[in-house]
Motif scaffolding. Structure first.
Motif, PDB file in Angstrom:
ATOM      1  N   ALA A  45      15.121 -23.319 -19.706  1.00 25.16           N
ATOM      2  CA  ALA A  45      15.353 -22.239 -18.761  1.00 25.16           C
ATOM      3  C   ALA A  45      14.068 -21.955 -17.983  1.00 25.16           C
ATOM      4  N   LEU A  46      14.234 -21.296 -16.838  1.00 15.01           N
ATOM      5  CA  LEU A  46      13.099 -20.878 -16.017  1.00 15.01           C
ATOM      6  C   LEU A  46      13.158 -19.371 -15.817  1.00 15.01           C
ATOM      7  N   LEU A  47      12.016 -18.707 -15.955  1.00 16.06           N
ATOM      8  CA  LEU A  47      11.895 -17.271 -15.715  1.00 16.06           C
ATOM      9  C   LEU A  47      10.955 -17.088 -14.528  1.00 16.06           C
ATOM     10  N   VAL A  48      11.423 -16.427 -13.482  1.00 18.80           N
ATOM     11  CA  VAL A  48      10.647 -16.251 -12.253  1.00 18.80           C
ATOM     12  C   VAL A  48      10.218 -14.794 -12.152  1.00 18.80           C
ATOM     13  N   TYR A  49       8.931 -14.571 -11.974  1.00 17.31           N
ATOM     14  CA  TYR A  49       8.435 -13.205 -11.836  1.00 17.31           C
ATOM     15  C   TYR A  49       7.172 -13.180 -10.999  1.00 17.31           C
ATOM     16  N   GLY A  50       6.929 -12.026 -10.380  1.00 20.45           N
ATOM     17  CA  GLY A  50       5.736 -11.834  -9.569  1.00 20.45           C
ATOM     18  C   GLY A  50       4.884 -10.743 -10.164  1.00 20.45           C
ATOM     19  N   TYR A  51       3.605 -10.923 -10.102  1.00 20.46           N
ATOM     20  CA  TYR A  51       2.695  -9.894 -10.582  1.00 20.46           C
ATOM     21  C   TYR A  51       1.358 -10.033  -9.882  1.00 20.46           C
ATOM     22  N   GLN A  52       0.510  -9.067 -10.068  1.00 17.57           N
ATOM     23  CA  GLN A  52      -0.856  -9.030  -9.556  1.00 17.57           C
ATOM     24  C   GLN A  52      -0.930  -9.241  -8.049  1.00 17.57           C
ATOM     25  N   GLU A  53      -0.321  -8.322  -7.327  1.00 19.99           N
ATOM     26  CA  GLU A  53      -0.426  -8.344  -5.872  1.00 19.99           C
ATOM     27  C   GLU A  53      -1.721  -7.661  -5.459  1.00 19.99           C
ATOM     28  N   THR A  54      -2.420  -8.251  -4.487  1.00 21.92           N
ATOM     29  CA  THR A  54      -3.667  -7.689  -3.972  1.00 21.92           C
ATOM     30  C   THR A  54      -3.590  -7.606  -2.461  1.00 21.92           C
ATOM     31  N   LYS A  55      -3.937  -6.432  -1.923  1.00 21.88           N
ATOM     32  CA  LYS A  55      -4.030  -6.253  -0.471  1.00 21.88           C
ATOM     33  C   LYS A  55      -5.502  -6.078  -0.136  1.00 21.88           C
ATOM     34  N   THR A  56      -5.997  -6.871   0.817  1.00 23.40           N
ATOM     35  CA  THR A  56      -7.388  -6.735   1.256  1.00 23.40           C
ATOM     36  C   THR A  56      -7.411  -6.457   2.741  1.00 23.40           C
ATOM     37  N   GLY A  57      -8.500  -5.918   3.167  1.00 21.88           N
ATOM     38  CA  GLY A  57      -8.640  -5.537   4.575  1.00 21.88           C
ATOM     39  C   GLY A  57      -8.988  -4.076   4.604  1.00 21.88           C
ATOM     40  N   PRO A  58      -8.543  -3.348   5.507  1.00 21.78           N
ATOM     41  CA  PRO A  58      -7.647  -3.743   6.585  1.00 21.78           C
ATOM     42  C   PRO A  58      -8.410  -4.179   7.820  1.00 21.78           C
ATOM     43  N   GLU A  59      -7.701  -4.855   8.689  1.00 19.98           N
ATOM     44  CA  GLU A  59      -8.194  -5.140  10.029  1.00 19.98           C
ATOM     45  C   GLU A  59      -7.379  -4.276  10.974  1.00 19.98           C
ATOM     46  N   VAL A  60      -8.055  -3.588  11.868  1.00 16.17           N
ATOM     47  CA  VAL A  60      -7.367  -2.708  12.803  1.00 16.17           C
ATOM     48  C   VAL A  60      -7.350  -3.381  14.172  1.00 16.17           C
ATOM     49  N   HIS A  61      -6.157  -3.516  14.726  1.00 12.70           N
ATOM     50  CA  HIS A  61      -5.964  -4.109  16.051  1.00 12.70           C
ATOM     51  C   HIS A  61      -5.149  -3.117  16.869  1.00 12.70           C
ATOM     52  N   GLY A  62      -5.829  -2.366  17.733  1.00 19.50           N
ATOM     53  CA  GLY A  62      -5.120  -1.363  18.524  1.00 19.50           C
ATOM     54  C   GLY A  62      -4.520  -0.315  17.604  1.00 19.50           C
ATOM     55  N   GLY A  63      -3.212  -0.169  17.656  1.00 14.92           N
ATOM     56  CA  GLY A  63      -2.522   0.793  16.803  1.00 14.92           C
ATOM     57  C   GLY A  63      -1.973   0.195  15.531  1.00 14.92           C
ATOM     58  N   ASP A  64      -2.331  -1.068  15.225  1.00 18.42           N
ATOM     59  CA  ASP A  64      -1.815  -1.725  14.033  1.00 18.42           C
ATOM     60  C   ASP A  64      -2.915  -1.944  12.999  1.00 18.42           C
ATOM     61  N   VAL A  65      -2.530  -1.833  11.753  1.00 12.15           N
ATOM     62  CA  VAL A  65      -3.432  -2.117  10.633  1.00 12.15           C
ATOM     63  C   VAL A  65      -2.842  -3.309   9.893  1.00 12.15           C
ATOM     64  N   VAL A  66      -3.649  -4.362   9.723  1.00 13.75           N
ATOM     65  CA  VAL A  66      -3.165  -5.589   9.101  1.00 13.75           C
ATOM     66  C   VAL A  66      -3.904  -5.807   7.778  1.00 13.75           C
ATOM     67  N   TYR A  67      -3.125  -6.010   6.714  1.00 16.61           N
ATOM     68  CA  TYR A  67      -3.677  -6.316   5.397  1.00 16.61           C
ATOM     69  C   TYR A  67      -3.339  -7.763   5.045  1.00 16.61           C
ATOM     70  N   ALA A  68      -4.298  -8.459   4.450  1.00 17.62           N
ATOM     71  CA  ALA A  68      -4.033  -9.774   3.878  1.00 17.62           C
ATOM     72  C   ALA A  68      -3.528  -9.537   2.463  1.00 17.62           C
ATOM     73  N   VAL A  69      -2.398 -10.132   2.119  1.00 17.41           N
ATOM     74  CA  VAL A  69      -1.780  -9.916   0.813  1.00 17.41           C
ATOM     75  C   VAL A  69      -1.749 -11.239   0.058  1.00 17.41           C
ATOM     76  N   SER A  70      -2.141 -11.188  -1.211  1.00 21.16           N
ATOM     77  CA  SER A  70      -1.946 -12.346  -2.084  1.00 21.16           C
ATOM     78  C   SER A  70      -1.198 -11.862  -3.311  1.00 21.16           C
ATOM     79  N   CYS A  71      -0.297 -12.694  -3.784  1.00 18.48           N
ATOM     80  CA  CYS A  71       0.541 -12.338  -4.924  1.00 18.48           C
ATOM     81  C   CYS A  71       0.705 -13.568  -5.799  1.00 18.48           C
ATOM     82  N   ILE A  72       0.541 -13.387  -7.072  1.00 18.91           N
ATOM     83  CA  ILE A  72       0.779 -14.493  -7.996  1.00 18.91           C
ATOM     84  C   ILE A  72       2.254 -14.462  -8.377  1.00 18.91           C
ATOM     85  N   MET A  73       2.966 -15.517  -7.999  1.00 19.63           N
ATOM     86  CA  MET A  73       4.374 -15.675  -8.349  1.00 19.63           C
ATOM     87  C   MET A  73       4.428 -16.759  -9.419  1.00 19.63           C
ATOM     88  N   SER A  74       4.961 -16.416 -10.576  1.00 17.44           N
ATOM     89  CA  SER A  74       4.963 -17.349 -11.699  1.00 17.44           C
ATOM     90  C   SER A  74       6.360 -17.806 -12.049  1.00 17.44           C
TER      91      SER A  74
END
Length: 171
Positions: A42-71
């Motif tokens: 069997a296979l068990l799929v789960y996600g954990y340890q999400e990290t958001k870095t940044g932010p970068e501000v562009h005009g009225g938008d804020v952009v975060y780089a996201v990394s997530c470990i999907m196992s």
């Protein structure tokens, strides 16, 4: 965003069910699942340890780089403590899992849900101590990356700006 991560997990699970037909009906979307002998492999799929870095501000938008470990955890078992057979089965499962995920157009590419996969880590574990059976577990962890954009409000209501200094005692 939790909803986005859940959507990515669902895509990964769907890709594994479609590309690994021998495991159809045995791909679960949970980290802990009570598996019985007749449900293995069997296979068990789960996600954990999400990290958001940044932010970068562009005009009225804020952009975060996201990394997530999907196992993806692969569980298999053989009678009579055949550790070599369990190891071989785990290696084949891990290779198939990796190939299915890293080549999935639903996940990557122009129409894909994420921007890239930064790394793939595989860990194997075989337990033959229990006596009659050799239990094998492997985890294939994908470091998935994407961006999240948030729009700032046009006006941020705030009162008069004041500064307050606080004394920090010496260590």
């Amino acid at each position: 965003m939790t909803e986005f991560r859940l959507g990515v997990r669902d895509i990964v699970a769907r890709v594994l069910e479609q590309r690994l037909p021998e495991l159809q009906g045995r791909v679960y979307r949970a980290r802990e699942w009570p598996l019985h002998e007749h449900q293995v492999p069997a296979l068990l799929v789960y996600g954990y340890q999400e990290t958001k870095t940044g932010p970068e501000v562009h005009g009225g938008d804020v952009v975060y780089a996201v990394s997530c470990i999907m196992s993806v955890q692969a569980v298999t078992q053989r009678a009579a403590r055949h550790t070599e057979a369990v190891e071989r089965e785990l290696e084949q499962l891990c290779q198939a899992i990796c190939l299915a995920v890293i080549t999935a157009p639903e996940l990557l590419g122009k129409a894909g849900a994420i921007e890239r996969i930064d790394s793939v880590k595989t860990t194997l574990n075989i337990d033959a101590k229990s006596g009659e059976k050799a239990l094998g577990q492997a985890v294939v962890a994908f470091d998935l990356c994407w961006s999240e954009t948030y729009q700032l409000p046009d006006e941020i209501p705030c009162a008069e700006t004041t500064f307050h200094f606080r004394v920090i005692p010496p260590a």
